[in-house]
Write an enzyme that holds these catalytic residues in place. Sequence first.
Site, PDB file in Angstrom:
ATOM      1  N   HIS A   1      14.393 -16.790 -14.699  1.00 40.39           N
ATOM      2  CA  HIS A   1      15.274 -16.021 -15.163  1.00 40.39           C
ATOM      3  C   HIS A   1      16.610 -16.243 -14.819  1.00 40.39           C
ATOM      4  CE1 HIS A   1      12.713 -13.206 -13.634  1.00 40.39           C
ATOM      5  NE2 HIS A   1      12.770 -12.300 -14.568  1.00 40.39           N
TER       6      HIS A   1
ATOM      7  N   GLY B   1      14.236 -14.406 -22.197  1.00 32.21           N
ATOM      8  CA  GLY B   1      12.831 -15.010 -22.798  1.00 32.21           C
ATOM      9  C   GLY B   1      12.129 -15.050 -23.853  1.00 32.21           C
TER      10      GLY B   1
ATOM     11  N   ASP C   1       8.192 -13.372 -24.228  1.00 31.07           N
ATOM     12  CA  ASP C   1       7.932 -12.023 -24.542  1.00 31.07           C
ATOM     13  C   ASP C   1       8.583 -11.986 -25.816  1.00 31.07           C
ATOM     14  OD1 ASP C   1       7.230 -11.284 -22.139  1.00 31.07           O
ATOM     15  OD2 ASP C   1       8.648 -10.984 -20.971  1.00 31.07           O
TER      16      ASP C   1
ATOM     17  N   GLN D   1       8.805  -8.486 -27.513  1.00 30.38           N
ATOM     18  CA  GLN D   1       9.927  -7.945 -27.366  1.00 30.38           C
ATOM     19  C   GLN D   1      11.153  -8.018 -27.472  1.00 30.38           C
ATOM     20  OE1 GLN D   1      10.204  -6.779 -21.913  1.00 30.38           O
ATOM     21  NE2 GLN D   1      11.937  -8.728 -22.733  1.00 30.38           N
TER      22      GLN D   1
END
Length: 277
Positions: A33, A143, A146, A149
């Site tokens: 993150h 990122g 994933d 996603q």
Amino acid sequence: MKVVNSIAGVRAHRPDCGQAGFVPTMGFLHEGHLSLVRTAKEQCGSVIVSIFVNPTQFGPNEDLDRYPRALERDTQLLREAGADMLFVPDAREIYPPGWATVIQPGPVAERFEGGLRPGHFEGVATVVTKLFQIVQPQRAYFGQKDAQQCAVIRQIVRDLNIPVEIVVCDIMREASGLAMSSRNSYLTDEQKARAADISLALVRAREIWSGGERRAEVLRAAALEVLATHYRDAVDYLALVDADTFEDVSDVGSGDLMITAVREGTVRLLDNIVFQD
């Protein structure tokens, strides 16, 4: 760093950020993150981060209630990383009484994670669309871990003409090769050591591809052979897919992905690798 809890608060302070990058998270931040935050800061000048454990992307038997949370720690990490605004809404702020509209992202969301977790990507697509409307960023950072996603989000941005550039950043890994994830906190040291096989399997397939092999069934077999040591009966899927459509490919070209989800105890671990010349 300005910390706000309401949509009105974001809109009141948003002009102070100018051209801004946006990093949506569910909190319990790790280096993956924070690398997104630093990249957004470097590329955009200002960066806005959200922390929201989105209930609509969790199934009825998933870990919504026990999903790891550490808001005070996350806030300090974001200050140190240079974030300009942190948006921390509660569920009623995002989904007020009477809320009924959802985003259905189509075929890209129907297989793999979408097939195993019905409604998951509808929840992701809906909350990300709402956050884009609230924050109005120029760029948004996600990122590569994933990967499906990311494909879903690219789809909704294209389909709904949302004026935001999607930036997908490399997977951050632990020293063992395990892809960083907030859910890694559920694992024991022994489980983490075993889970290193997941990245080893993907790397093995890419090595064979780099040597000239293009047949998906051969690459898949090589990866499954590595996983068989600890995960013979714990692979939810392992597939070679197009990075945008998530349709299977039989002849693996540059830009295609090998994706997998593996169960380590009660934890599902996602990983992928990009085949590149």
